[in-house]
Design a protein around this motif. Sequence first.
Motif, short mmCIF file in Angstrom:
data_model
loop_
_atom_site.label_atom_id
_atom_site.label_comp_id
_atom_site.label_asym_id
_atom_site.label_seq_id
_atom_site.Cartn_x
_atom_site.Cartn_y
_atom_site.Cartn_z
N ARG A 72 7.55 5.44 -7.70
CA ARG A 72 8.47 4.36 -8.94
C ARG A 72 8.98 3.91 -7.43
O ARG A 72 9.29 2.60 -8.14
CB ARG A 72 9.33 5.21 -10.13
CG ARG A 72 9.77 4.30 -11.03
CD ARG A 72 8.65 3.45 -11.18
NE ARG A 72 8.39 3.55 -12.85
CZ ARG A 72 7.26 3.63 -13.89
NH1 ARG A 72 6.66 2.87 -12.72
NH2 ARG A 72 7.13 4.18 -15.00
N ALA A 73 9.99 4.43 -7.00
CA ALA A 73 9.89 3.80 -6.09
C ALA A 73 10.02 2.84 -5.24
O ALA A 73 10.05 1.97 -4.61
CB ALA A 73 11.51 5.05 -5.48
N PHE A 74 8.41 2.97 -4.69
CA PHE A 74 8.11 2.46 -3.83
C PHE A 74 7.57 1.16 -4.71
O PHE A 74 7.63 1.15 -5.59
CB PHE A 74 6.56 2.78 -3.78
CG PHE A 74 5.53 2.33 -2.51
CD1 PHE A 74 6.34 1.65 -1.11
CD2 PHE A 74 4.17 1.87 -2.89
CE1 PHE A 74 5.59 1.67 0.04
CE2 PHE A 74 3.84 1.31 -2.10
CZ PHE A 74 4.07 1.34 -0.55
N ASP A 75 7.97 -0.35 -4.09
CA ASP A 75 8.04 -1.29 -4.28
C ASP A 75 7.25 -2.28 -4.60
O ASP A 75 7.41 -3.67 -4.90
CB ASP A 75 9.31 -2.08 -3.75
CG ASP A 75 8.47 -2.78 -2.05
OD1 ASP A 75 7.70 -1.93 -1.70
OD2 ASP A 75 9.20 -3.55 -1.15
N ARG A 76 5.29 -1.50 -4.15
CA ARG A 76 4.94 -2.01 -4.42
C ARG A 76 3.64 -1.82 -5.02
O ARG A 76 3.69 -0.32 -5.89
CB ARG A 76 3.72 -3.65 -2.85
CG ARG A 76 4.11 -1.93 -1.93
CD ARG A 76 3.61 -2.30 -1.23
NE ARG A 76 4.63 -2.88 -0.16
CZ ARG A 76 4.61 -3.50 0.83
NH1 ARG A 76 3.21 -3.86 1.90
NH2 ARG A 76 5.44 -4.09 1.46
N LYS B 16 4.35 -0.71 -11.87
CA LYS B 16 3.12 -0.48 -10.60
C LYS B 16 1.67 0.66 -10.54
O LYS B 16 1.26 -0.07 -9.23
CB LYS B 16 4.21 -1.12 -9.58
CG LYS B 16 5.21 -2.43 -9.94
CD LYS B 16 5.61 -2.52 -7.68
CE LYS B 16 5.98 -4.21 -7.94
NZ LYS B 16 7.62 -3.73 -9.00
N GLU C 4 15.50 6.18 -12.74
CA GLU C 4 15.83 5.22 -13.77
C GLU C 4 17.14 6.04 -14.19
O GLU C 4 17.85 5.09 -14.64
CB GLU C 4 15.00 5.27 -14.50
CG GLU C 4 13.18 4.29 -13.40
CD GLU C 4 12.34 4.57 -14.75
OE1 GLU C 4 11.94 5.21 -15.09
OE2 GLU C 4 11.24 3.83 -13.76
N ARG D 218 18.49 6.49 -6.35
CA ARG D 218 16.58 5.33 -5.87
C ARG D 218 16.68 5.23 -4.29
O ARG D 218 15.76 4.77 -3.85
CB ARG D 218 17.42 4.36 -6.94
CG ARG D 218 15.70 3.48 -6.61
CD ARG D 218 16.12 1.67 -7.88
NE ARG D 218 14.48 1.19 -7.28
CZ ARG D 218 13.68 1.70 -8.71
NH1 ARG D 218 13.78 2.38 -9.48
NH2 ARG D 218 12.17 0.94 -8.91
N ALA E 113 13.52 5.67 -2.11
CA ALA E 113 12.57 4.22 -1.34
C ALA E 113 13.03 3.97 -0.60
O ALA E 113 11.38 3.54 -0.04
CB ALA E 113 13.29 3.21 -2.29
N GLY F 136 8.60 3.99 1.69
CA GLY F 136 8.14 3.51 2.24
C GLY F 136 7.82 3.44 4.16
O GLY F 136 7.10 2.86 4.41
N GLU G 239 14.61 0.54 8.18
CA GLU G 239 15.51 0.34 6.42
C GLU G 239 17.12 -0.01 6.55
O GLU G 239 17.44 -0.62 5.73
CB GLU G 239 15.54 1.98 5.91
CG GLU G 239 13.79 2.40 5.46
CD GLU G 239 12.73 1.20 4.94
OE1 GLU G 239 13.68 0.98 3.71
OE2 GLU G 239 11.87 1.22 5.34
#
Lengths: 282, 119
Positions: A23-27, A128, A257, A263, A267, A271, A282
């Motif tokens: 969920r924390a991955f941005d893609r 996503k 969440e 988070r 994340a 990454g 980062e």
Amino acid sequence: MILAIASGKGGTGKTTLAANLARAFDRPLQLLDCDVEEPNSHLFLPGAAAGEEIVTIPIPEVDESRCDGCNECGRFCAYHAIVSYGAKPLVFPEMCHGCGGCMRVCPQQAIREVPSRIGVVESRQSGKIALVTGRLDVGSAMAPPLIRAVKERLQPDMHAILDAPPGTSCPVIAAVRGADFILLVTEPTPFGLHDLQLAVDMVRELGIPFAVAINRVGSGDDRVHRFCAEAGIEIILEVADDRRIAEAYSRGELIVEALPEYRPAFAALAGRLLLGHNDKEE
Amino acid sequence: MKIALSTSGSDLSAGLDTRFGRAPKFLVLDLENGEFEVIDNQQNLNAAQGAGIQSAETVIRSGARALVSGHCGPNAFRVLSSAGVRVYNSDAATVAEAVEQFKQGKLKEAGGADVQGHW
């Protein structure tokens, strides 16, 4: 990039970490729940079911009019799934690993393969995350073929996180084989350390790069930290023994969440592991 | 005729094992001349799956035409029946006692498994 989340001990937080990293991955990415005896990633990831496919393994069916009872099949089968005394071979589907060997060695060509259901693969989209879940039928002991069926859904153009079953036996090997990196989740207790050591031995045997994540830090002692330091194993994530995390978990909520302050750490780790970002970037 | 009995010991005075598939040993007795051999079943004692099937194969290969054991599960019963080996359940304490029961016709032939798998 395929990241597998594994552990020797059960209940250390594999699914929690897998779902939160996803969920924390941005893609967009795939999350494959390979804990097919008790899949539960979906509890954290609401979304509409996108499909269900039945998974089978091939089991032998004998044409008794052709069989002369030679028992070549029985001698070949390492799992005693087929035995023949006289002209009526017995098949035990629950023992069969679906290798097809009996069919090949039968001089009378009396054996053909028929599909036998072992479970299902379910798909759903949750934001996503494209979640693929393997669900073994109650009573079936054949987890590895179902795990392989889940992994056949891996899409080469997407990053993926695999949530492995606990332990160090065949289902775990089936899940983590082929992964680019393994995250071993443990807890700072004697039980956590004992099973972590088994898992480290397993991963080293497989030759896959790995690191350790320690969950519920502060609940036990420092023996896992000492072991990792002495063995030269990187501790890549530590999650505090925070009651609010347990409360969120009990409601089926993700840490990233329910508790946004966690988070950034998830994340950054997602990454780093999936995209190769190091801490400086980062 | 030869009969097989499940046991943890190595002679007629040893205990009759209540398990079949995971019995440590089988004593195979020739009723005509009283001679017997003991077959080790240690491998199956630790098998995760298929212990009953494999033990049944062992008994069939021994040439026994009847099996006397405490209990017999469904897979073992299927294999034994397919080879014409008759199954008898006994609550005798020792192998010798079970042999006596068999000789005197006190044991009733089992019509099926008397326990579930993995009993």
